[in-house]
Design an enzyme around this catalytic site. Sequence first.
Site, PDB file in Angstrom:
ATOM      1  N   ASP A 146       0.649  -1.369  -0.445  1.00 52.02           N
ATOM      2  CA  ASP A 146      -0.057   0.282  -0.293  1.00 52.02           C
ATOM      3  C   ASP A 146       0.511   1.302  -0.031  1.00 52.02           C
ATOM      4  OD1 ASP A 146      -2.326   1.528  -0.202  1.00 52.02           O
ATOM      5  OD2 ASP A 146      -1.787   1.710   1.970  1.00 52.02           O
ATOM      6  N   THR A 180      -3.366   4.658  -3.346  1.00 49.72           N
ATOM      7  CA  THR A 180      -2.178   5.749  -3.647  1.00 49.72           C
ATOM      8  C   THR A 180      -0.654   5.722  -4.020  1.00 49.72           C
ATOM      9  OG1 THR A 180      -2.147   3.877  -1.966  1.00 49.72           O
ATOM     10  CG2 THR A 180      -2.782   6.102  -0.826  1.00 49.72           C
ATOM     11  N   THR A 181      -0.441   4.246  -4.664  1.00 53.33           N
ATOM     12  CA  THR A 181       0.529   4.216  -5.331  1.00 53.33           C
ATOM     13  C   THR A 181       0.474   5.013  -6.897  1.00 53.33           C
ATOM     14  OG1 THR A 181       0.574   2.755  -4.338  1.00 53.33           O
ATOM     15  CG2 THR A 181       2.307   2.035  -5.826  1.00 53.33           C
ATOM     16  N   ASP A 231      -8.419  -0.050   2.350  1.00 53.37           N
ATOM     17  CA  ASP A 231      -8.900   0.437   1.260  1.00 53.37           C
ATOM     18  C   ASP A 231     -10.048   0.082   0.465  1.00 53.37           C
ATOM     19  OD1 ASP A 231      -6.739   1.003   1.740  1.00 53.37           O
ATOM     20  OD2 ASP A 231      -4.836   0.384   0.145  1.00 53.37           O
TER      21      ASP A 231
END
Length: 533
Positions: free
Chosen positions: A66, A99-100, A400
Site C-alpha cells: 500500500d 495511493t501508489t 482500502d
Amino acid sequence: MTPKLDNVMMKPTGQAFKDKSKPADVRLSNIQAAKAVSDAIRTSLGPRGMDKMIQASNGEVSITNDGATILKQMNVIHPAAKMLVELSRAQDVEAGDGTTSVVVIAGALLEASEKLLQKGIHPTAISDSFQRCASKAIEILTEMSTPIELSDRETLIKSASTSLNSKVVSQQSSLLAPIAVDAVLKVTEPGKETAVDLKNIKVIQSLGGTVEDTELVDGLVFTSRSAGTNAPKRIEKAKIGLIQFCISAPKTDMDHTVIVSDYAAMDRVLKEERAYILNIVKQIKKAGCNVLLVQKSILRDAVSDLAQHFLDKIKCLVVKDVERDDIEFVCKTLNCRPIASLDHFVTENLVNADLVEEFASGTNKFVKITGIQNPGRTISIICRGSNKLVLEEAARSLHDALCVVRCLVKQKAQIVGGGAPEIEMALQLASYAQTVEGVDAYCFRAFADALEVIPSTLAENAGLNPISTVTELRNRHAQGEKTAGINVRKGAITDIFAENVVQPALVSTSAISLATETVRSILKIDDIVNTVS
C-alpha cells in the site's frame, strides 16, 4: 624598483549580482528527489506489484504494498520528497485507494517537466499548462465513466474486488469484498451519502485462524473478556447499562492520606466500604440491569473484587475497562447515553438487546452484543489472520476496500481499470495538443506522454514487454475500443470491463488533480531557505 600591485577585485557599480544557475539547480534537485521516491514504490503498482518489507527503528517488521503505508513509514529527509509523502496521504484521505498510482503519476509528470525545462520553457508556463491539462483530463475521465446505483450490490462488489486484487490477501477478495460493501451500506444514511464516516465501522484485529474466518458482526464487539469467574457468560433478553462511575470504594485526592490507628476504625472503614458498594449493586438490581459496561478509570479500579462478588451473585455480566475513546462508538451503536452517576441509573436509561455472550476468537475472548433493540448506524468487523504481518495487511486491505465503496457512495460513477483510462486520456490529450498553439502544445503533449507511465508500469510489473504492450493498447484505443486494458492474468490486451476490473471514477480524478497540484508546487520552488531555529 617597480611598485608591487595588489590584486584588487573591482565591484561592478549599479548592478546587483544574480546567480542564474541556482534556481535551475534547486529545481533539478527537487525533481530528482521526488522522482527517487516515485521510483521506489513504482514496483508495487498493480495486481502483480511487489511488496515492501518495512523495518521500523524498534525492530518491528511489516509487509505491505500500500503506497500510503510505505511512504508514511519511510524515512524521507529531502523537503521536496516529503511533498510526495504528503500527496500520498492526501489521496488516502480523499479516495483511500490509488495511493501508489498518484505518486507514480507525479513522478512521470516531474520527468516530463524536467525535459520541458531543458527546452527553455519557463516553469510558470509549464505549471499553468499542466493545470489546463488536468482539467481537460478530468473532463475525459468523466465522459468515460458509467453511472451506477447503490442498490446494484454486484457492481459495488466488483469495484471492491479490484482494489483487493493488488493486495497480499487477493485470494480472499471474493469474501472480503461483500463484507466491505455490506459494512459501508449499513453505515450510509439515506440522503447523507456524501458524509459516510468510516469511524462508524470498527475493524477489530484478532490473531489466530485465517483471513477466511473474517466476519461481519451486526452489533457491538468488545475486545476484552467479561469480568468475574462465576458470572454468566451468555445472557438472553439483556438489559444493558453503560456507566461512567466506579463500583469501588472512593479514594481521597492525590495529596491526601488517611491514617487508621485502631482496629475498630479499620472495621468501620471496611463496613462502610461494603455498605457503599452494596448500595450501588442494589440500585443496579432494582433497575433490572443484567449486563454492565464500565468505563476505564485512571485513578482506581473500575470494579473492585468485592463489587465483582456482589455482581456475580445478582447474575450480572460485567465488561470493565471500556476505553474512553470507544465510549462514543458504543453510545452510537446502542443509541444510549452513558450514565454518569448512581442517581440516573434507572430502567429508562437501559438498552435492550436479544443476546450478549462471550465467545472465543483465535487466542482471544471477546464479548458480543447482537439484536440491539434500536441500533445506530454502526457495524463491527472481526478481521482474522494466522500471524501479525498477515493480520495487519488484511486490515489495511479491508480499509482500502471500504474506502473504494465509500467513493462509489460519494460519487456514483465508475470507470474501467487496467491502464485503459490513462491511455484514453493520453490519446485524447495528444490529439487536443495539435489544436493548441505555442508553449501549451508542448506541455499538453508532454502531459499526455507522462500518463502512459501507469499502463507501462502495470505491464512491466506483470512481466510483459512494456513497449509492445503499450503500443498495442494505444492502437486498440485509437480504433475506438475505450474499454481495452492490460489483463495481467492472461498477459494480453483484452476488454477489461468484461473481466470486471472496475474502479471508482473519484479515485482517478482525485489522483490526476492531486498529482498535478503537487508537481505545480514543486516547479514553482526556485530556492530552499534554511531558517534560524
